[in-house]
Structure formats: structure tokens, C-alpha cells
Design a protein around this motif. Structure first.
Motif, PDB file in Angstrom:
ATOM      1  N   LEU A 192      32.635  40.318  37.539  1.00 36.12           N
ATOM      2  CA  LEU A 192      33.130  40.338  38.924  1.00 36.12           C
ATOM      3  C   LEU A 192      32.093  39.734  39.867  1.00 36.12           C
ATOM      4  O   LEU A 192      32.406  38.864  40.686  1.00 36.12           O
ATOM      5  CB  LEU A 192      33.476  41.771  39.345  1.00 36.12           C
ATOM      6  CG  LEU A 192      34.625  42.433  38.564  1.00 36.12           C
ATOM      7  CD1 LEU A 192      34.821  43.883  39.019  1.00 36.12           C
ATOM      8  CD2 LEU A 192      35.931  41.639  38.714  1.00 36.12           C
ATOM      9  N   GLY A 200      38.472  44.425  39.479  1.00 38.47           N
ATOM     10  CA  GLY A 200      38.940  44.030  38.159  1.00 38.47           C
ATOM     11  C   GLY A 200      40.059  44.975  37.752  1.00 38.47           C
ATOM     12  O   GLY A 200      39.883  46.198  37.798  1.00 38.47           O
ATOM     13  N   HIS A 346      40.328  39.169  43.160  1.00 44.99           N
ATOM     14  CA  HIS A 346      40.532  40.168  42.095  1.00 44.99           C
ATOM     15  C   HIS A 346      40.978  39.433  40.845  1.00 44.99           C
ATOM     16  O   HIS A 346      41.409  38.280  40.908  1.00 44.99           O
ATOM     17  CB  HIS A 346      41.572  41.202  42.528  1.00 44.99           C
ATOM     18  CG  HIS A 346      42.820  40.586  43.060  1.00 44.99           C
ATOM     19  ND1 HIS A 346      43.875  40.209  42.248  1.00 44.99           N
ATOM     20  CD2 HIS A 346      43.176  40.219  44.338  1.00 44.99           C
ATOM     21  CE1 HIS A 346      44.827  39.662  42.989  1.00 44.99           C
ATOM     22  NE2 HIS A 346      44.439  39.652  44.271  1.00 44.99           N
ATOM     23  N   PRO A 372      32.611  45.864  41.267  1.00 45.46           N
ATOM     24  CA  PRO A 372      31.474  45.082  40.757  1.00 45.46           C
ATOM     25  C   PRO A 372      30.221  45.932  40.507  1.00 45.46           C
ATOM     26  O   PRO A 372      29.960  46.905  41.220  1.00 45.46           O
ATOM     27  CB  PRO A 372      31.197  44.078  41.891  1.00 45.46           C
ATOM     28  CG  PRO A 372      32.455  44.034  42.691  1.00 45.46           C
ATOM     29  CD  PRO A 372      33.064  45.402  42.594  1.00 45.46           C
TER      30      PRO A 372
END
Lengths: 407, 407
Positions: A192, A200, A346, A372
Motif C-alpha cells: 500500500l 487494501g 485503494h 498501510p
């Protein structure tokens, strides 16, 4: 529509970081005084919300909403690895708590609720997913009787007794109560961050296939034994390890990972040719076909090593898991919420790490959200996520919960 | 001319095998009751011969002939490795004892003698060559004070006290008394057996160059860390190990040996990418130029590993010994005697193992004789040599001693 309170989310996480602080992270092993303090704190917050909160006989904290209507179950774990990060586990619990509060506070969400759970020992101090397995009815008392803290050697029964949980019953998931299970977690990787993404959406939790590879040679004197007649088990091991490193990238999937975390040479003395060697080799992938392909190649490389000699190489399968596919409707809900709160930032991705969600998946439609990790650091006290990313994640999580409750 | 008594040689060796018997070998660690029993037995045999026999303050057994004239010093050690062979050490002591007796019994050898010594702890239970280093004046009391049995943890002082040796002085080699030092030993390799030879005349005891190679990577989660960004110290280690295995045969000498006896991955867990790894790497050769060439290549391979990354590799020299060249006149005497007793079935060869002879060499012209080891087995209770080969070796040894005494 639900609205989270950023200060409340961050305040709760900071408070948990103050329990068992170690450097910028925490040391809060399962059933330690610090872990129990965190669990009691959570139970009190759930009671503040009017929930029935219980710390059960394995230290799962279960908060059930008093009302009727459509409900989700949400949570993660509260204990940490030894001297590890402040968000691993705690983030998923606080997101669940905040979603529960946001739903309770939203006028248009009345008649729905988010139940909250903090599983015990996801980090495996005493065993494998003992808290979540207990909650889905897959843990025998006998396993608790023999469980021992891997670092400290203390029996789990002794720790449960010290925590005041001896004789407490273990709660199980109420049949038919929940529409889904949600878990949020730090990514623990750098995908990420590297791609400048904020969320994610987990498609699948990878399966872990674990092998033990043994090399049998002949132990002998490192001075008097000529190179030509040696059967050095250590040399055989490093040769196979390098053959794997050379070949696997050619046939692996885009997110396959493989690891040799443990090597033992016997007897392990400077002046003795190793007569026996062992390596623990692990594969992870979300695609069963990819795992099969890598395993077939491993079998072939071991056969090749046996064919060329001079040591005998044995491949033993220790365990072969199944990828846990996340529910499509939950992935969609997370994606829709992510597009609202972090438009275009995303992605859908597999989880390379294991989570309680994989234990829940056979019992409830299950989904996971990642935020993240700075530098991809995990299982170290320096693990971190920016406050901004934590808040964005909480917004996405609560929005998706609301969507799923309205379905 | 000297004549040995084969039954006496074999009888003495069988007797020593009865002290601390383990399977077909012996367990006679330094200063154990069994080791001390063997030493007292030897002292008694030396007294039978009219020698002044002393067990000194470090358990060296020293037998000095009462007469004047030209003298040799001869011997080896009596303790064994744990659960090891019956001839490693004992053979060299009994050859020396038999040579002493044969010289004493030979009418034409009067006025010459073989002094006999059984050094303590050649096998390194407490340290490195403590007995022979004591005898040549290179061992401080401080080293004895801190020495501890590597297997059992008992301080050397405690064991010396238990052996009744506390307060006993340590004997040192009498200046100018001896013309040479002789040591016999089993080969501990398979060279003599493979080539159907009966005697090996040692040209040089190889030097050992020992290195510690450290690999610094980044410890991380084995599931969430993509292959592309890993800095796996274990992978770096197996890569360098295989680079050495690929390259060294091309530049090694005919009898060079190299060994990685010890590998450590940290933290050594199945699901954690090793952040640090270490290997102990050892080179042995009798030629300093060959050792230099191999070391230069090792330095180059480490630099290459650092250049290609992703881990930092550090090469640290732990120790660099010097080959111990055996005296030419003693090699000649052994060769002449071998040609008499095993015509055409002897060779000159380096010793890949270390021996007390390397400690004696700077102080006396020194020579060594090897007899065959069945299957090349060493440091294991199944170590063995045929009775016939033992007797042939004793004949060669005593003949060479006589020649050197007559020079």
C-alpha cells in the motif's frame, strides 16, 4: 450513514499503547497482566455502550449489543508479539469498537448493531488461533491443558488462573446472530505504501504450506576427511536452498513468497563435517494451483538432489493450509466505502499473513480491510501507521459496516 | 637393532580399552577417574622399566630414563573424546612405551633411551593442547584457573583437585635432554586404507584458518514481505556457501579441505525472514601459499556478495595457524623403517588433524607416523585399526627410534 470520531479512535489506540509500552510499541503477551488490563479496559468501554461484555474462559472479550435486528461481528486481537507494534491487533479491535459506537449513534442505523470481539492469542504465544478457534467451537480443553507459553514456558492454565479466568466458561458464536465478520489490520507489508494507497481490500488469506527437508550425510573429521569422499549434509542443504532460489522466481505467482527461516547443522561444530542437516521451508500463496506448481517443483528439486548425491534428502510435509477466500459482498462494501473516503487510492490484494478471519470464514461471511504499514515493518516495536491513515481506515471500515447492516 | 613384542603392544592397548570402555571404544575424558586410572597404569609400567615416572600438576605423565646418553622423547595422549575410539592417543603412547622397552632390551642400544610422555587434554575438553603447552612452558596458571570442561561444565581446578593433583608442580621439557620428539597416531582418514598402505610418514601438520562470516539483512514477516524487497540473510548465506563450493575445487591444492560446520539464522523461526546469519568457515592445508590463494578467493567472493547485495556480508578472521613442518631426518628414518617392515606400502603425507607434535615442533626436531584407520572413521567409538597394522606400525616406529638414537 455513520460518522466516526477521529479523536476517539486515536485516543483509544494511544491508550492501548500506554498499556505495556515498549519503546514506541508494546510488550503485551497473551494473558500477561498488561494483556488482561487491556481486555478489562475494552470490556468497560463496551459496557459504556450498553453492551453485555464478557471476558470468557480463554480471555476472549465478547461485547454483545442488547437490541435485536441485523448484526455484524467485528474485531481482532489485543495481545501483541513480544516487544512488538502498537497497532497489530489493537487497530482491528478499536475499528470494531468505533464502528459499534458510530452505528449506535446514527439515527438511521437503529435496529442494527456491531458486536465486538477481541480474540485471545492470535499471536500464538500458546498455540494456533486458540481464541478464535474456541469461539467457533474448534478448541478442546485438552489443548489448553497442555499449552505452554513458547517464550516463557508458563502453562496456559497457570496464566488463566493468574488472570482470574479459571472455571470461567468459554463463549461460542451464537448461531444465526451475525450476518458477517469483519476484521481490520495493518498490512504488515509495503504494498500500500509503495503504491501510495490508503486501503487494501483483502481478497483471500494465503495458505501456508510448510515442509521439513532433511539431509543425511556422514559426520566426520573436518581435517582428515578428503573433499572427494565427504558426504557433507550442510553442503547438500545450501545446494538445495540455492536451487530453490534459482528456480522458484521462474514459476512463482506474482505474490508467492517462500522462506527458509530455520536451518540446523548437526553436530554444529567448527571442526566436524555435518552428518545431518535440516531446513524448514515455507510457501505462501492465495492460489491453490500456484502452491501445487511450486510444490511439484520442490519435489522435483529434492529428487534431483537425491539423484546427484552424495547425501539422502527427505521432504516431509508439515502442514498444508487452504486459502481463505473473503466474501464477495464484503469486498464490494469495503471497495465502495474506500472509493468514498480515499477515491482511487485503494486496491484488492491477498493477505500474506494469517488472521483470525480465516478461522471465522467457514462460519460467517468474512471480510478484511488493510491500512498501510510504514516501511512495511511488522512484528517489531517500530511498526507504525500515520494518524491520517488510521482515521481514513476507520471511516472506510465503519461505512462498509453500515452498508452491510443496511443490506 | 630393536625387536618389539607384538603381544605386549596389543595387550597394553587392549588393557587401555578396558578402562572406560564404551561399545568397542572408550569414554575417557580428561581428568575423569578413567583417564586418571589410565595415567596411573602408564606410570606403573614406566616404573617397571626402571624409569622415574611422574604425573604432574596438569596430569601429563612423564617417564624419564635413569641413564645418560642420547635420548628421544616420544608419546601422545591418553584421554579420549567423549564416547570415542580406543586408539586415538593410546596408540601413540603404547608405541612410545614399547619403543622404550625395546631399546632398553636391545644389547646394541645401551647408553640410549626413549623417554615417554602422555600429554593431558590433547582432545581439548578444557582448552587447546593444555598438556603439551604446559610441557613446553607456554601455559599460564591463569588459563588453568578459568578452564572448564566444555561438555560437563566442571572447572579444571575442581577436576585436578579430585584427581589428587592440586599443588603438584608442572614439569617442563628438560633443556638439551632430547634429540627429537616422535608421535604416532591413527590416520583418522581413509588415504592409507584406500591405497592399501601400512604407514603414513607425516610431512607437515596442516594449518587451520578459521573465519566467521556474518550476513546482515532485514528481519521481517515471511508472509507479508514481497520477495522483491526482501533482505534475507539466510539466502545470502546459502548463496555464498554455494559460491565457495563451486569455486574452491578449481583453485584448491590436492589435499586442501574446507568446511562450514556451523550455521546460525536469526531469529530462526519458520515464519520470520532471517535478519542475520552467521557461518563458521574453516580452511586446512599444509602449504601457506595454498591457504593464501584460498583466502584471497574467499575475500573476493565476499566482496562480490557485497557488491550484488542485498545483504551486508562481513568476513572476520578468527585464527590463522602456521603449518608445522616435520623434521626431514625423522621423515627419512620413518621411511627407511617403513621400507623394511612394509616394503613399498608407505607414503609421505600431510596430517589434516592437529596433534601435540605441532606444539613440540618449535622446541625439538619432531616427526609423526600414521597407521591406517578402518573406513577413515575418527572421533567415534567404532574407530579401529587391524591388529596386524598396529603391529606393523609399532615395528616401524621402534626401528626409526633406534635409527635416530644411533645417529
Amino acid at each position: 450513514m455513520v460518522t466516526i470520531d477521529p479523536e476517539r479512535v486515536l485516543g483509544d489506540l494511544y491508550h492501548l499503547r500506554s498499556i505495556g509500552t515498549y519503546e514506541t510499541g508494546v510488550h503485551r503477551p497473551t494473558l500477561s497482566p498488561e494483556d488482561m488490563q487491556a481486555r478489562h479496559w475494552l470490556a468497560d468501554r463496551l459496557r459504556d455502550l450498553g453492551y453485555e461484555a464478557t471476558i470468557d474462559g480463554i480471555a476472549n472479550v465478547v461485547g454483545l449489543s442488547p437490541g435485536g435486528g441485523r448484526k455484524l461481528l467485528a474485531g481482532s486481537h489485543l495481545e501483541s508479539q513480544n516487544h512488538a507494534g502498537w497497532l497489530d491487533g489493537a487497530l482491528g479491535v478499536i475499528y470494531a469498537l468505533e464502528a459499534a459506537r458510530a452505528v449506535a449513534e446514527a439515527p438511521d442505523m437503529q435496529g442494527t448493531a456491531v458486536d465486538v470481539i477481541a480474540f485471545a492469542d492470535e499471536e500464538g504465544h500458546f498455540g494456533s488461533f486458540m481464541g478464535s478457534r474456541s469461539y467457533v467451537g474448534e478448541l478442546d480443553d485438552g489443548e489448553i491443558d497442555t499449552a505452554v507459553d513458547a517464550t516463557r514456558g508458563t502453562p496456559m492454565r497457570t496464566m488463566l488462573d493468574g488472570a482470574g479466568l479459571s472455571g470461567h466458561g468459554r463463549l461460542e458464536i451464537p448461531a444465526g446472530r451475525h450476518a458477517a465478520f469483519l476484521e481490520a489490520h495493518i498490512e504488515q507489508g509495503d504494498w500500500l505504501e509503495t503504491n501510495h494507497l490508503k486501503a487494501g481490500i483483502v481478497t483471500s488469506i494465503v495458505a501456508i504450506w510448510l515442509y521439513k527437508i532433511t539431509f543425511e550425510g556422514v559426520q566426520n573429521h573436518a581435517g582428515t576427511t578428503r573433499m572427494a569422499i565427504r558426504k557433507d549434509a550442510g553442503v547438500a542443504l545450501t545446494r538445495l536452498a540455492q536451487a530453490i532460489e534459482a528456480r522458484f522466481p521462474e514459476i512463482a505467482g506474482p505474490r508467492s513468497v517462500w522462506t527458509t527461516g530455520r536451518i540446523t547443522l548437526e553436530p554444529g561444530a567448527t571442526s566436524i563435517i555435518p552428518g545431518r542437516a535440516e531446513m524448514h521451508f515455507q510457501l505462501r500463496d492465495a492460489e491453490p494451483e500456484t502452491l501445487e506448481r511450486l510444490e511439484n517443483e520442490l519435489v522435483r528439486l529434492v529428487a534431483e538432489a537425491n539423484g546427484s548425491g552424495p547425501c539422502d534428502v527427505t521432504l516431509e510435509t508439515v502442514s498444508k493450509g487452504t486459502p481463505a477466500v473473503m466474501a464477495a459482498e464484503i469486498q464490494d462494501a469495503f471497495e465502495q466505502a474506500a472509493e468514498t473516503h480515499a477515491p482511487g487510492r485503494h486496491t484488492r490484494m491477498p493477505s500474506g499473513a494469517s488472521h483470525d478471519a480465516q478461522v471465522m470464514r467457514p462460519h460467517l461471511p468474512t471480510g478484511m480491510l488493510f491500512v498501510p504499514s510504514i516501511g512495511g515493518v511488522s512484528h517489531h516495536w517500530s511498526e507504525n501507521t500515520s494518524d491520517e491513515d488510521i482515521v481514513t481506515g476507520a471511516r472506510i471500515y465503519a461505512s462498509a459496516a453500515a452498508t452491510l447492516l443496511k443490506t
